[in-house]
Motif scaffolding. Structure first.
Motif, PDB file in Angstrom:
ATOM      1  N   ASP A  58       0.863  -1.175   0.000  1.00  0.00           N
ATOM      2  CA  ASP A  58       0.000   0.000   0.000  1.00  0.00           C
ATOM      3  C   ASP A  58       0.899   1.225   0.000  1.00  0.00           C
ATOM      4  OD1 ASP A  58      -2.410   1.371  -0.084  1.00  0.00           O
ATOM      5  OD2 ASP A  58      -2.505   1.597   2.085  1.00  0.00           O
ATOM      6  N   VAL A  59       0.464   2.266  -0.689  1.00  0.00           N
ATOM      7  CA  VAL A  59       1.321   3.428  -0.939  1.00  0.00           C
ATOM      8  C   VAL A  59       0.521   4.708  -0.743  1.00  0.00           C
ATOM      9  CG1 VAL A  59       2.785   4.601  -2.637  1.00  0.00           C
ATOM     10  CG2 VAL A  59       2.660   2.108  -2.627  1.00  0.00           C
ATOM     11  N   ILE A  60       1.173   5.724  -0.197  1.00  0.00           N
ATOM     12  CA  ILE A  60       0.607   7.068  -0.107  1.00  0.00           C
ATOM     13  C   ILE A  60       1.651   8.073  -0.562  1.00  0.00           C
ATOM     14  CG2 ILE A  60      -1.021   6.572   1.758  1.00  0.00           C
ATOM     15  CD1 ILE A  60       1.049   7.898   3.673  1.00  0.00           C
ATOM     16  N   ILE A  62      -1.669   2.059   4.729  1.00  0.00           N
ATOM     17  CA  ILE A  62      -1.020   3.241   5.308  1.00  0.00           C
ATOM     18  C   ILE A  62      -1.766   4.478   4.830  1.00  0.00           C
ATOM     19  CG2 ILE A  62       0.678   3.364   3.421  1.00  0.00           C
ATOM     20  CD1 ILE A  62       2.673   4.474   5.523  1.00  0.00           C
ATOM     21  N   ARG A  63      -1.956   5.435   5.738  1.00  0.00           N
ATOM     22  CA  ARG A  63      -2.620   6.706   5.420  1.00  0.00           C
ATOM     23  C   ARG A  63      -1.934   7.835   6.175  1.00  0.00           C
ATOM     24  NH1 ARG A  63      -4.090   4.053   1.949  1.00  0.00           N
ATOM     25  NH2 ARG A  63      -6.205   3.621   1.151  1.00  0.00           N
ATOM     26  N   HIS A  64      -2.117   9.067   5.669  1.00  0.00           N
ATOM     27  CA  HIS A  64      -1.644  10.263   6.357  1.00  0.00           C
ATOM     28  C   HIS A  64      -2.869  11.117   6.634  1.00  0.00           C
ATOM     29  CE1 HIS A  64       0.324  14.303   6.739  1.00  0.00           C
ATOM     30  NE2 HIS A  64       1.121  13.565   7.492  1.00  0.00           N
ATOM     31  N   HIS A  65      -3.154  11.354   7.920  1.00  0.00           N
ATOM     32  CA  HIS A  65      -4.370  12.067   8.311  1.00  0.00           C
ATOM     33  C   HIS A  65      -4.105  12.812   9.613  1.00  0.00           C
ATOM     34  CE1 HIS A  65      -8.546  12.861   9.308  1.00  0.00           C
ATOM     35  NE2 HIS A  65      -8.361  12.265  10.475  1.00  0.00           N
ATOM     36  N   ASP A  66      -4.579  14.050   9.657  1.00  0.00           N
ATOM     37  CA  ASP A  66      -4.512  14.848  10.872  1.00  0.00           C
ATOM     38  C   ASP A  66      -3.076  14.956  11.387  1.00  0.00           C
ATOM     39  OD1 ASP A  66      -5.660  16.433  12.860  1.00  0.00           O
ATOM     40  OD2 ASP A  66      -5.999  14.728  14.212  1.00  0.00           O
ATOM     41  N   GLY A  67      -2.132  15.123  10.465  1.00  0.00           N
ATOM     42  CA  GLY A  67      -0.743  15.317  10.856  1.00  0.00           C
ATOM     43  C   GLY A  67       0.000  14.074  11.267  1.00  0.00           C
ATOM     44  N   ARG A  68      -0.631  12.907  11.129  1.00  0.00           N
ATOM     45  CA  ARG A  68       0.017  11.668  11.542  1.00  0.00           C
ATOM     46  C   ARG A  68      -0.043  10.634  10.429  1.00  0.00           C
ATOM     47  NH1 ARG A  68      -2.290   9.305  16.972  1.00  0.00           N
ATOM     48  NH2 ARG A  68      -4.272  10.178  16.254  1.00  0.00           N
ATOM     49  N   TYR A  69       0.885   9.693  10.511  1.00  0.00           N
ATOM     50  CA  TYR A  69       0.867   8.510   9.647  1.00  0.00           C
ATOM     51  C   TYR A  69       0.175   7.384  10.414  1.00  0.00           C
ATOM     52  CZ  TYR A  69       4.223  11.058   6.821  1.00  0.00           C
ATOM     53  OH  TYR A  69       4.825  12.015   6.045  1.00  0.00           O
ATOM     54  N   TRP A  70      -0.679   6.671   9.710  1.00  0.00           N
ATOM     55  CA  TRP A  70      -1.458   5.603  10.314  1.00  0.00           C
ATOM     56  C   TRP A  70      -1.230   4.323   9.515  1.00  0.00           C
ATOM     57  CZ3 TRP A  70      -5.564   7.092  13.951  1.00  0.00           C
ATOM     58  CH2 TRP A  70      -5.701   8.484  14.098  1.00  0.00           C
ATOM     59  N   ILE A  71      -1.028   3.207  10.203  1.00  0.00           N
ATOM     60  CA  ILE A  71      -1.026   1.895   9.554  1.00  0.00           C
ATOM     61  C   ILE A  71      -2.058   1.026  10.265  1.00  0.00           C
ATOM     62  CG2 ILE A  71       0.272  -0.191   9.024  1.00  0.00           C
ATOM     63  CD1 ILE A  71       2.788   1.469   8.897  1.00  0.00           C
ATOM     64  N   ASP A  79      -6.944  -7.520   5.873  1.00  0.00           N
ATOM     65  CA  ASP A  79      -6.855  -6.480   4.850  1.00  0.00           C
ATOM     66  C   ASP A  79      -7.675  -5.229   5.177  1.00  0.00           C
ATOM     67  OD1 ASP A  79      -5.586  -8.651   3.765  1.00  0.00           O
ATOM     68  OD2 ASP A  79      -7.052  -8.997   2.192  1.00  0.00           O
ATOM     69  N   PRO A  80      -7.486  -4.630   6.359  1.00  0.00           N
ATOM     70  CA  PRO A  80      -8.260  -3.441   6.712  1.00  0.00           C
ATOM     71  C   PRO A  80      -7.760  -2.198   5.992  1.00  0.00           C
ATOM     72  CG  PRO A  80      -6.659  -3.877   8.417  1.00  0.00           C
ATOM     73  CD  PRO A  80      -6.527  -5.003   7.419  1.00  0.00           C
ATOM     74  N   CYS A  81      -8.674  -1.270   5.720  1.00  0.00           N
ATOM     75  CA  CYS A  81      -8.289   0.013   5.135  1.00  0.00           C
ATOM     76  C   CYS A  81      -9.261   1.089   5.615  1.00  0.00           C
ATOM     77  CB  CYS A  81      -8.303  -0.051   3.618  1.00  0.00           C
ATOM     78  SG  CYS A  81      -7.709   1.473   2.835  1.00  0.00           S
ATOM     79  N   PRO A  82      -8.766   2.203   6.166  1.00  0.00           N
ATOM     80  CA  PRO A  82      -9.636   3.275   6.651  1.00  0.00           C
ATOM     81  C   PRO A  82      -9.953   4.287   5.564  1.00  0.00           C
ATOM     82  CG  PRO A  82      -7.392   3.816   7.200  1.00  0.00           C
ATOM     83  CD  PRO A  82      -7.341   2.488   6.467  1.00  0.00           C
ATOM     84  N   LEU A  83     -10.991   5.065   5.813  1.00  0.00           N
ATOM     85  CA  LEU A  83     -11.318   6.224   4.975  1.00  0.00           C
ATOM     86  C   LEU A  83     -11.847   7.320   5.881  1.00  0.00           C
ATOM     87  CD1 LEU A  83     -11.826   7.608   2.196  1.00  0.00           C
ATOM     88  CD2 LEU A  83     -14.133   6.642   2.290  1.00  0.00           C
TER      89      LEU A  83
END
Length: 517
Positions: A34-36, A96-105, A140-144
């Protein structure tokens, strides 16, 4: 004038240095990528299964040249459960995501549930893992995080644990990613779609008023990549197959990520299952036509070579492979087969890597040895060489360079009642280890060892005593995959408990080059 010799290129470089690249961009087992993008930087996370440390993080400026910058998990939990290798368990496909100033996995352990770790810097440090949803078979979780402040999580199911699969479930999630707010509901039922099987690996996005789920189906070896869209987060979703093998040699193609460059180009990264080499990563051009994404060229087929993304040029790069063991720590390419224990290794200034001969009931089967220090096979063709020396070891102690999957083979040193011998041994899948070549007694204790790997995973093990050049030893060996992972290039030092304490292997610099270097 002194001439400075150029450093050898890594075994696989995807950048053709002419404005184009070749696939795979990562010819190694960076599974379930997964890539951001954050500003001008791209970050990739991959599954790691039983290997420790887990959740490797890679960085690139152009989606083609990548380097390893760290790991999000230093150890696997429960601690005791992962002291021995648990093949097929551990960390499955992350997001992996970038949200609210943080990196999340967000990542799954299929036996325990869905977990979350966060960081302000993708290189770490990362937080302790938080259990977001307990349960077996959640994968295989993924947030939005939506534009209106709401948040959601989509995930798939593993039949081996849950008893069913081929369905995607969506939950409402708290904004801080610490809790799910409902029991969830199926948003895509693969059983209701003609021809669908093993629907998994969802990645969740929002674009132009549509909710998008990118998800593969059909299995890792022979499946395809689908896209689902809906005006409403919980559906109904309509589907379209957007990438399949077609007339190419790229089987799968499976599970990946959509990412957009700063200049608005869309790209898709996915993996291809290449057996002993693991799940290698491809980069596909992506465009939008009539409201749907088109991947590859011609549309729907993977590219083997293509123009690089329109971003600032950078140096050629590939994930680290060789290691001079000069410190201060092991290179980020290394991982253990189980949670490492104190005293498993040290770096001895001027003498390289020191591996104590860890006493283990698994000393006779490298597949079960927790202190196997390994890395991914870095290319289809490569050569790995080093030197070994056994010190103060009792009979039964041994150390070597190995290629380990369901089958394995190794070359190295073993201490016998008569002294030290050069040995080459192998084990077929499900069978015990046997001699692959006649043992050679050594007058000294130091030996050069190596392995050359070629197409199809064919391995030729090499050895040299004293000033001799490396020469092939024994018959060819064909590397094999393990549970969900490719074969491992590994180093080890061990002894059966009856041997008693004492002894270590001194390992010289490991050189990994293209096979013809």
């Amino acid at each position: 004038m002194t001439t400075v010799e150029a450093a050898p290129l890594p075994p696989w470089v995807a950048d053709n240095a002419d404005g184009t690249y070749r696939n795979p961009v990562l010819h190694a087992d960076w599974s379930d990528p997964d890539v951001i993008r954050v500003s001008d930087d791209f970050y990739l996370v991959a599954s790691s299964f039983h290997r420790v440390p887990g959740l490797p993080i890679l960085h690139s400026r152009d989606l083609v040249n990548w380097s390893i910058i760290g790991h999000a998990l230093n150890r696997l939990e429960p601690e005791e459960a992962f002291r021995a290798p648990r093949h097929g368990c551990g960390v499955w496909a992350p997001a992996i995501r970038h949200h609210d100033g943080r990196y999340w996995i967000f990542y799954p352990d299929p036996d325990r549930g869905v977990f979350v770790v966060t960081a302000t810097d993708p290189a770490g440090p990362w937080s302790r893992s938080h259990l977001l949803k307990p349960g077996r078979g959640l994968i295989d979780p993924c947030p939005l995080w939506d534009d209106d402040g709401s948040a959601y999580l989509v995930h798939a199911w593993a039949k081996s644990r849950a008893g069913f699969n081929n369905k995607l479930t969506c939950h409402r999630m708290s904004q801080d990613g610490t809790a799910l707010l409902d029991a969830g509901r199926y948003v895509v039922d693969g059983d209701a779609l003609p021809g669908y099987r093993t629907l998994e690996g969802p990645k969740f996005y929002r674009r132009d008023g549509w909710y998008w789920i990118f998800a593969p189906a059909g299995g890792v070896a022979h499946g395809w990549q689908s896209v689902f869209r809906s005006r409403h987060v919980f559906g109904p979703y309509e589907d379209r197959v957007v990438l399949a093998q077609g007339d190419t040699p790229v089987n799968g193609p499976h599970q990946g990520a959509w990412v957009t460059t700063a200049r608005g180009q869309d790209w898709f990264l996915h993996f291809q299952d290449k057996g002993a080499y693991g799940r290698v990563v491809h980069l596909q051009p992506m465009r939008w036509v009539d409201g749907w994404p088109e991947l590859g060229e011609p549309a729907g087929q993977p590219v083997l070579s293509y123009a690089k993304p329109d971003v600032a040029a950078g140096p050629l790069a590939a994930p680290a492979t060789g290691d001079d063991f000069a410190g201060p720590g092991l290179g980020p390419q290394w991982a253990w087969a189980g949670n490492p224990q104190p005293g498993w290794w040290c770096l001895d200034p001027g003498r390289g890597l020191r591996l104590p001969c860890v006493l283990s009931d698994a000393a006779g089967d490298l597949r079960q040895l927790p202190n196997l220090l390994g890395q991914r096979l870095p290319a289809e063709r490569f050569r790995a060489t080093t030197t070994l020396r056994l010190t103060a070891a009792l009979a039964g102690a041994r150390a070597g360079l190995a290629v380990v999957g369901h089958s394995y083979a190794w070359i190295g040193l073993e201490r016998t009642a008569d002294g030290t011998a050069l040995v080459h041994r192998a084990a077929r899948a499900g069978e015990s280890e046997v001699d692959a070549a006649v043992a050679q007694p050594l007058a000294g204790e130091s030996v050069g060892v190596g392995v050359e790997v070629g197409p199809g995973g064919e391995c030729r093990f090499l050895a040299a005593v004293g000033p001799e050049p490396l020469r092939p030893v024994g018959p060819p060996f064909t590397a094999t995959a393990r549970h969900w992972v490719g074969a491992t290039l590994g180093l080890f030092a061990t002894a059966p408990p009856a041997a008693g304490p004492g002894g270590a292997a001194e390992v010289g610099p490991l050189h990994v080059t293209g096979a013809d270097t």
